[in-house]
Design a protein around this motif. Structure first.
Motif, PDB file in Angstrom:
ATOM      1  N   GLY A 178       0.726  -1.088   0.049  1.00  8.95           N
ATOM      2  CA  GLY A 178      -0.237   0.122  -0.086  1.00  8.95           C
ATOM      3  C   GLY A 178       0.847   1.383   0.008  1.00  8.95           C
ATOM      4  N   TYR A 179       2.205   1.019   0.240  1.00  8.95           N
ATOM      5  CA  TYR A 179       3.023   2.243   0.166  1.00  8.95           C
ATOM      6  C   TYR A 179       3.657   2.710  -1.023  1.00  8.95           C
ATOM      7  CZ  TYR A 179       3.485   2.557   5.561  1.00  8.95           C
ATOM      8  OH  TYR A 179       3.159   2.876   6.749  1.00  8.95           O
ATOM      9  N   VAL A 180       3.580   1.717  -1.947  1.00  5.81           N
ATOM     10  CA  VAL A 180       4.360   1.859  -3.166  1.00  5.81           C
ATOM     11  C   VAL A 180       3.908   3.254  -4.023  1.00  5.81           C
ATOM     12  CG1 VAL A 180       5.301  -0.212  -3.218  1.00  5.81           C
ATOM     13  CG2 VAL A 180       3.089   0.186  -4.492  1.00  5.81           C
ATOM     14  N   ALA A 181       2.708   3.456  -3.614  1.00  3.13           N
ATOM     15  CA  ALA A 181       2.261   4.607  -4.524  1.00  3.13           C
ATOM     16  C   ALA A 181       2.438   5.928  -3.967  1.00  3.13           C
ATOM     17  CB  ALA A 181       0.494   4.557  -4.672  1.00  3.13           C
ATOM     18  N   ASP A 182       3.098   5.658  -2.646  1.00  6.53           N
ATOM     19  CA  ASP A 182       3.643   7.018  -2.117  1.00  6.53           C
ATOM     20  C   ASP A 182       4.979   7.319  -2.598  1.00  6.53           C
ATOM     21  OD1 ASP A 182       4.491   9.162  -0.172  1.00  6.53           O
ATOM     22  OD2 ASP A 182       3.064   8.394   1.437  1.00  6.53           O
ATOM     23  N   ASN A 183       5.288   8.350  -3.339  1.00  4.38           N
ATOM     24  CA  ASN A 183       6.403   8.647  -3.645  1.00  4.38           C
ATOM     25  C   ASN A 183       7.423   9.358  -3.086  1.00  4.38           C
ATOM     26  OD1 ASN A 183       6.118   7.432  -6.347  1.00  4.38           O
ATOM     27  ND2 ASN A 183       4.879   9.056  -7.088  1.00  4.38           N
ATOM     28  N   ARG A 184       7.179   9.763  -1.791  1.00  5.53           N
ATOM     29  CA  ARG A 184       7.846  10.529  -0.860  1.00  5.53           C
ATOM     30  C   ARG A 184       9.134   9.508  -0.617  1.00  5.53           C
ATOM     31  NH1 ARG A 184       3.927  12.463   4.034  1.00  5.53           N
ATOM     32  NH2 ARG A 184       3.006  10.147   3.370  1.00  5.53           N
ATOM     33  N   TRP A 185      10.418  10.500  -0.641  1.00  7.60           N
ATOM     34  CA  TRP A 185      11.679   9.616  -0.688  1.00  7.60           C
ATOM     35  C   TRP A 185      11.803   8.671   0.649  1.00  7.60           C
ATOM     36  CZ3 TRP A 185      15.903   8.577   2.164  1.00  7.60           C
ATOM     37  CH2 TRP A 185      17.117   8.224   1.493  1.00  7.60           C
ATOM     38  N   PHE A 186      11.337   9.176   1.861  1.00  2.51           N
ATOM     39  CA  PHE A 186      11.568   8.284   2.897  1.00  2.51           C
ATOM     40  C   PHE A 186      10.611   7.122   3.273  1.00  2.51           C
ATOM     41  CE2 PHE A 186      14.001  12.008   4.627  1.00  2.51           C
ATOM     42  CZ  PHE A 186      14.992  11.366   5.386  1.00  2.51           C
ATOM     43  N   SER A 208       8.749 -11.872  -5.390  1.00  2.00           N
ATOM     44  CA  SER A 208       7.355 -11.864  -5.748  1.00  2.00           C
ATOM     45  C   SER A 208       6.709 -10.407  -5.436  1.00  2.00           C
ATOM     46  CB  SER A 208       6.578 -12.896  -4.774  1.00  2.00           C
ATOM     47  OG  SER A 208       7.133 -14.212  -4.918  1.00  2.00           O
ATOM     48  N   PHE A 209       7.209 -10.045  -4.253  1.00  2.00           N
ATOM     49  CA  PHE A 209       6.693  -8.475  -4.090  1.00  2.00           C
ATOM     50  C   PHE A 209       7.165  -7.460  -5.126  1.00  2.00           C
ATOM     51  CE2 PHE A 209       6.934  -4.098  -2.815  1.00  2.00           C
ATOM     52  CZ  PHE A 209       5.590  -4.054  -1.687  1.00  2.00           C
ATOM     53  N   LEU A 210       8.365  -7.661  -5.554  1.00  2.00           N
ATOM     54  CA  LEU A 210       8.969  -6.805  -6.785  1.00  2.00           C
ATOM     55  C   LEU A 210       8.448  -7.158  -7.931  1.00  2.00           C
ATOM     56  CD1 LEU A 210      12.761  -6.630  -5.712  1.00  2.00           C
ATOM     57  CD2 LEU A 210      11.234  -4.772  -5.493  1.00  2.00           C
ATOM     58  N   ASP A 211       8.006  -8.392  -8.317  1.00  2.00           N
ATOM     59  CA  ASP A 211       7.377  -8.755  -9.449  1.00  2.00           C
ATOM     60  C   ASP A 211       6.006  -8.136  -9.710  1.00  2.00           C
ATOM     61  OD1 ASP A 211       9.463 -10.178 -10.390  1.00  2.00           O
ATOM     62  OD2 ASP A 211       8.611 -12.191 -10.002  1.00  2.00           O
ATOM     63  N   THR A 212       5.246  -7.845  -8.722  1.00  8.04           N
ATOM     64  CA  THR A 212       4.013  -7.393  -8.615  1.00  8.04           C
ATOM     65  C   THR A 212       4.114  -5.992  -8.341  1.00  8.04           C
ATOM     66  OG1 THR A 212       3.185  -9.436  -7.567  1.00  8.04           O
ATOM     67  CG2 THR A 212       1.757  -7.544  -7.210  1.00  8.04           C
ATOM     68  N   HIS A 213       4.887  -5.195  -7.467  1.00  5.29           N
ATOM     69  CA  HIS A 213       4.807  -4.031  -7.351  1.00  5.29           C
ATOM     70  C   HIS A 213       5.980  -3.007  -7.748  1.00  5.29           C
ATOM     71  CE1 HIS A 213       1.172  -4.985  -4.768  1.00  5.29           C
ATOM     72  NE2 HIS A 213       1.737  -5.927  -4.149  1.00  5.29           N
ATOM     73  N   GLY A 214       7.026  -3.833  -8.245  1.00  5.44           N
ATOM     74  CA  GLY A 214       8.210  -2.970  -8.429  1.00  5.44           C
ATOM     75  C   GLY A 214       7.962  -1.725  -9.325  1.00  5.44           C
ATOM     76  N   GLU A 215       7.204  -1.964 -10.623  1.00  2.00           N
ATOM     77  CA  GLU A 215       6.928  -1.152 -11.537  1.00  2.00           C
ATOM     78  C   GLU A 215       6.506   0.370 -10.825  1.00  2.00           C
ATOM     79  OE1 GLU A 215       4.914  -2.035 -14.943  1.00  2.00           O
ATOM     80  OE2 GLU A 215       6.198  -3.692 -15.449  1.00  2.00           O
ATOM     81  N   GLN A 216       5.610   0.202  -9.735  1.00  6.78           N
ATOM     82  CA  GLN A 216       5.167   1.553  -9.051  1.00  6.78           C
ATOM     83  C   GLN A 216       6.150   2.080  -8.254  1.00  6.78           C
ATOM     84  OE1 GLN A 216       1.681  -1.069  -7.779  1.00  6.78           O
ATOM     85  NE2 GLN A 216       1.010   0.920  -7.687  1.00  6.78           N
ATOM     86  N   MET A 217       7.340   1.246  -7.791  1.00  8.02           N
ATOM     87  CA  MET A 217       8.263   2.019  -6.974  1.00  8.02           C
ATOM     88  C   MET A 217       9.322   2.858  -7.737  1.00  8.02           C
ATOM     89  SD  MET A 217       9.017  -1.454  -4.806  1.00  8.02           S
ATOM     90  CE  MET A 217      10.501  -0.977  -3.885  1.00  8.02           C
ATOM     91  N   ARG A 218       9.802   3.912  -7.044  1.00  3.89           N
ATOM     92  CA  ARG A 218      10.802   4.753  -7.558  1.00  3.89           C
ATOM     93  C   ARG A 218      12.063   3.914  -7.905  1.00  3.89           C
ATOM     94  NH1 ARG A 218      11.018  10.264  -4.285  1.00  3.89           N
ATOM     95  NH2 ARG A 218      12.902  10.467  -5.642  1.00  3.89           N
ATOM     96  N   SER A 219      12.925   4.283  -8.906  1.00  2.00           N
ATOM     97  CA  SER A 219      13.975   3.270  -9.323  1.00  2.00           C
ATOM     98  C   SER A 219      15.178   3.036  -8.317  1.00  2.00           C
ATOM     99  CB  SER A 219      14.405   4.074 -10.519  1.00  2.00           C
ATOM    100  OG  SER A 219      15.194   5.331 -10.370  1.00  2.00           O
ATOM    101  N   PHE A 220      15.184   4.144  -7.532  1.00  5.15           N
ATOM    102  CA  PHE A 220      16.391   3.944  -6.398  1.00  5.15           C
ATOM    103  C   PHE A 220      15.830   2.805  -5.349  1.00  5.15           C
ATOM    104  CE2 PHE A 220      13.775   6.801  -3.854  1.00  5.15           C
ATOM    105  CZ  PHE A 220      13.969   6.432  -2.562  1.00  5.15           C
ATOM    106  N   ALA A 221      14.555   2.852  -4.959  1.00  7.96           N
ATOM    107  CA  ALA A 221      13.843   2.016  -4.289  1.00  7.96           C
ATOM    108  C   ALA A 221      13.844   0.540  -4.554  1.00  7.96           C
ATOM    109  CB  ALA A 221      12.528   2.385  -3.812  1.00  7.96           C
TER     110      ALA A 221
END
Length: 231
Positions: A178-186, A208-221
């Motif tokens: 649920g946090y991956v859509a929050d783009n704040r750095w911290f 598995s998490f990254l396969d499902t949600h990785g595209e929504q995360m910022r690249s550094f994360a």
């Protein structure tokens, strides 16, 4: 024999180890308007260990609360270290309550992380405390929301979690999703930290998490989360 240590004596011990030049650097680095003494973290560890061994639990709670209220950076760090302990007997309820009372006052990562380190032990001692932490996941305050992941990092560290720990781990991974859509750095950094630590003990869950949600995360994360997977 228990140590009789007043707040003034504890502060004197911190000030005796102060370094003005280091304090100026810390103030510039942390960018939060509070007093800094410039005491290195290893020195704070030694003081906290000495006091933790010598003080009763009630005295530690009283001293930790008083140190926190000074708003001095090192005093707040030592306050958290006084309560960082795997087993607290006979009852750790007051420790948990005090740690939670500090969470709304978080305003920077360093002090927050020390408090959350103490809180990780209390979570692992009683997983039902996740019910309280879950309320933080939707909090508007950045530091409170971040704390929900940092204080649960203990759940990432078991190679063979039992059924309750596995369920708790899955629950927090749900929060992270649920946090991956929050783009704040911290916030992104906290998600990455949780996944990176988990990958050392459960690489498949991290993948598995990254396969499902990785595209929504910022690249550094994404990169940080996969650090040990890539290795």
């Amino acid at each position: 024999m228990a140590l009789d240590l007043s707040l003034d004596e504890a502060l004197d011990a911190l000030r005796d180890r102060a370094d003005a030049d280091r304090a100026d650097g810390m103030a510039a680095y942390h960018k939060v308007d509070r007093p800094y003494l410039g005491v290195p973290n290893p020195v704070l560890n030694d003081l906290a260990q000495e006091w933790r061994r010598a003080l009763t639990l009630d005295d530690r709670l009283a001293l930790a609360s008083a140190l926190w209220d000074t708003n001095i950076h090192e005093a707040r760090v030592v306050a958290a270290k006084l309560l960082t302990q795997a087993r607290i007997r006979p009852d750790d309820a007051q420790v948990w309550w005090l740690l939670c009372s500090w969470v709304p006052q978080f305003d920077a990562w360093a002090i927050a992380d020390h408090v959350c380190m103490a809180g990780q032990r209390r979570i692992m001692a009683d997983l039902s405390r996740l019910d309280e932490v879950e309320a933080w996941t939707t909090h508007e305050d950045l530091w409170t929301k971040r704390a929900a992941l940092v204080i649960t990092l203990g759940l990432t560290r078991q190679n063979h979690p039992n059924a309750a720990e596995s369920a708790a781990r899955a629950r927090v991974l749900g929060w992270a999703a649920g946090y991956v859509a929050d783009n704040r750095w911290f916030i992104q950094k906290a998600v990455a930290w949780w996944l990176r630590d988990l990958s050392k003990h459960d690489a498949q869950a991290t993948r598995s998490f990254l396969d499902t949600h990785g595209e929504q995360m910022r690249s550094f994360a994404r990169k940080e989360a996969a650090k040990y997977l890539d290795a």
